[in-house]
Write a protein that holds these residues in place. Structure first.
Motif, PDB file in Angstrom:
ATOM      1  N   CYS A   3       2.808  27.817  22.492  1.00  0.00           N
ATOM      2  CA  CYS A   3       2.127  29.024  22.941  1.00  0.00           C
ATOM      3  C   CYS A   3       0.579  28.595  23.328  1.00  0.00           C
ATOM      4  CB  CYS A   3       1.989  29.734  21.550  1.00  0.00           C
ATOM      5  SG  CYS A   3       3.436  30.590  21.120  1.00  0.00           S
ATOM      6  N   ARG A   4       0.199  27.321  22.949  1.00  0.00           N
ATOM      7  CA  ARG A   4      -1.162  26.825  23.248  1.00  0.00           C
ATOM      8  C   ARG A   4      -1.016  25.525  24.237  1.00  0.00           C
ATOM      9  NH1 ARG A   4      -2.741  26.145  17.202  1.00  0.00           N
ATOM     10  NH2 ARG A   4      -0.473  25.940  17.065  1.00  0.00           N
ATOM     11  N   ARG A   5      -1.940  25.016  24.620  1.00  0.00           N
ATOM     12  CA  ARG A   5      -1.946  23.938  25.738  1.00  0.00           C
ATOM     13  C   ARG A   5      -3.229  22.972  25.431  1.00  0.00           C
ATOM     14  NH1 ARG A   5      -4.606  24.258  30.708  1.00  0.00           N
ATOM     15  NH2 ARG A   5      -5.902  25.879  30.780  1.00  0.00           N
ATOM     16  N   HIS A   6      -4.026  22.893  24.219  1.00  0.00           N
ATOM     17  CA  HIS A   6      -5.133  22.372  23.883  1.00  0.00           C
ATOM     18  C   HIS A   6      -4.644  20.986  22.854  1.00  0.00           C
ATOM     19  CE1 HIS A   6      -8.491  24.071  26.252  1.00  0.00           C
ATOM     20  NE2 HIS A   6      -7.586  25.102  25.981  1.00  0.00           N
ATOM     21  N   ILE A   7      -4.601  19.709  23.152  1.00  0.00           N
ATOM     22  CA  ILE A   7      -4.311  18.773  22.427  1.00  0.00           C
ATOM     23  C   ILE A   7      -5.823  18.054  21.883  1.00  0.00           C
ATOM     24  CG2 ILE A   7      -3.085  16.480  22.170  1.00  0.00           C
ATOM     25  CD1 ILE A   7      -0.963  17.478  24.136  1.00  0.00           C
ATOM     26  N   ASN A   8      -5.837  17.969  20.645  1.00  0.00           N
ATOM     27  CA  ASN A   8      -6.920  17.464  19.725  1.00  0.00           C
ATOM     28  C   ASN A   8      -7.341  16.091  19.874  1.00  0.00           C
ATOM     29  OD1 ASN A   8      -9.610  17.702  19.339  1.00  0.00           O
ATOM     30  ND2 ASN A   8      -9.019  17.862  16.987  1.00  0.00           N
ATOM     31  N   LYS A   9      -6.728  15.352  20.969  1.00  0.00           N
ATOM     32  CA  LYS A   9      -6.537  13.824  20.759  1.00  0.00           C
ATOM     33  C   LYS A   9      -6.815  13.339  22.438  1.00  0.00           C
ATOM     34  CE  LYS A   9      -3.916  11.612  17.206  1.00  0.00           C
ATOM     35  NZ  LYS A   9      -2.818  10.881  17.029  1.00  0.00           N
ATOM     36  N   ILE A  10      -7.130  12.151  22.719  1.00  0.00           N
ATOM     37  CA  ILE A  10      -7.286  11.657  24.039  1.00  0.00           C
ATOM     38  C   ILE A  10      -5.930  11.196  24.525  1.00  0.00           C
ATOM     39  CG2 ILE A  10      -9.615  10.908  23.602  1.00  0.00           C
ATOM     40  CD1 ILE A  10      -8.664   8.205  22.870  1.00  0.00           C
ATOM     41  N   PHE A  11      -4.660  11.068  23.824  1.00  0.00           N
ATOM     42  CA  PHE A  11      -3.290  10.922  24.387  1.00  0.00           C
ATOM     43  C   PHE A  11      -2.464  11.880  23.842  1.00  0.00           C
ATOM     44  CE2 PHE A  11      -4.015   8.060  21.069  1.00  0.00           C
ATOM     45  CZ  PHE A  11      -2.765   8.105  20.308  1.00  0.00           C
TER      46      PHE A  11
END
Length: 324
Positions: free
Chosen positions: A166-174
């Motif tokens: 449902c979302r597409r923001h990953i709070n990491k650099i990988f």
């Protein structure tokens, strides 16, 4: 929600100014190249020197090769993201990165378990060691290490790939499995249960390593002749295990319970520690502690430099004769 194959993830954490990102790029590139260099140096040294064709050094080469794979799952995308206008990754690319990262993690821990078993046989049963650890068994243990790691990773990837997002923001650099699972719209009990199975499995491996070291310490205290072998090969192995396990444990705890008030650069460093520190430190620890590897590495590097200088000098002489 759109088909998962159409999803493009936004990797957060590289939102600094262009000047800062260029500086980070330089540091990351140097770190990546140095990691490749020290691991390849140790692998080449062991391959070229017949006196190092022993099980422990073969397992060490496997550990270094796995370190190169782990670093290569992280650095190339990071370097690209540092110079790009936006740090995004496709769904297929994210799953691929997860696959390589987790395969590296599982293979690292399994390799350390196999190396502990090898040290147990070498120190506690020195007379039977050649019979207990022939070439065929070494090859079988390496095969099982990779098959076991690949199987664990494939199952985890399949469970993650089945989740609608449902979302597409990953709070990491990988990409990591946990970060993608958090984006799901549905219940993730299947992934949670499998995570518990993995925790039990790898806790058992750590338990086996600890039991091996109990016997190793007892043998070392009982036999003075085994102390040198213990210091040369077991101390680096134990240091490698502690560095990897602490890095991985810290990342797992921080990913789930870490506060959002931490500076973004520090968050990035803490998140990537298990992909950056062990592959860089492992060959250095073994190279420094094992005098034989230190000398042979210096010799191999010296021969390579002399060869390069010879070729360069030859090329210059040929150029002068041809065009002057």
């Amino acid at each position: 929600m759109q088909n998962n194959s159409e999803v493009v993830f936004v990797l957060q954490g590289l939102n600094d100014s262009l000047t800062n990102r260029q500086m980070y790029f330089a540091f990351a590139l140097m770190s990546y190249l140095f990691t490749i260099f020290v691991n390849l140096t140790l692998i080449i040294t062991v391959c070229l020197e017949r006196t190092l064709h022993e099980p422990i050094y073969i397992f060490l080469c496997n550990l270094c090769f796995n370190g190169i794979c782990g670093a290569s799952s992280f650095y190339p995308k990071l370097l690209h993201g540092l110079l790009a206008d936006s740090n995004v990754i496709t769904y297929a690319g994210c799953l691929t990165q997860i696959f390589v990262v987790y395969c590296y993690v599982f293979c690292e821990l399994t390799s350390l378990t196999v190396m502990a078993y090898d040290r147990y046989l070498a120190i506690c049963k020195p007379l039977q060691y050649p019979m207990l650890m022939p070439v065929q068994r070494v090859a079988l243990l390496l095969l099982l290490t990779w098959c076991f790691s690949l199987l664990e990773t494939i199952i985890g990837n399949i469970l993650t790939a089945r989740l609608p997002l449902c979302r597409r923001h990953i709070n990491k650099i990988f990409c990591t499995n946990w970060e993608v699972v958090k984006l799901s719209c549905v219940n993730t009990n299947g992934s949670s249960i499998y995570s518990l199975v993995l925790i039990f499995s790898h806790s058992s491996q750590i338990g086996l390593i600890l039991v091996s070291y109990i016997y190793l310490v007892q043998a070392t205290l009982r036999l003075a002749s085994s102390r040198k072998k213990f210091v040369q090969t077991c101390v680096p192995h134990l240091a490698t295990l502690l560095i990897f396990a602490s890095s991985l444990m810290f990342d797992s705890i921080y990913a789930r319970y870490g506060g959002g008030g931490t500076h973004q650069l520090l968050q990035n460093l803490l998140a990537a520690e298990f992909l950056v520190v062990p592959p860089l430190i492992n060959p250095i620890i073994y190279g420094i502690n094992l005098h034989q590897i230190s000398l042979l590495s210096s010799s191999v590097l010296g021969r390579c430099c002399n060869f390069f200088l010879f070729k360069t000098g030859f090329s210059k002489m040929w150029f002068r004769k041809s065009f002057m």
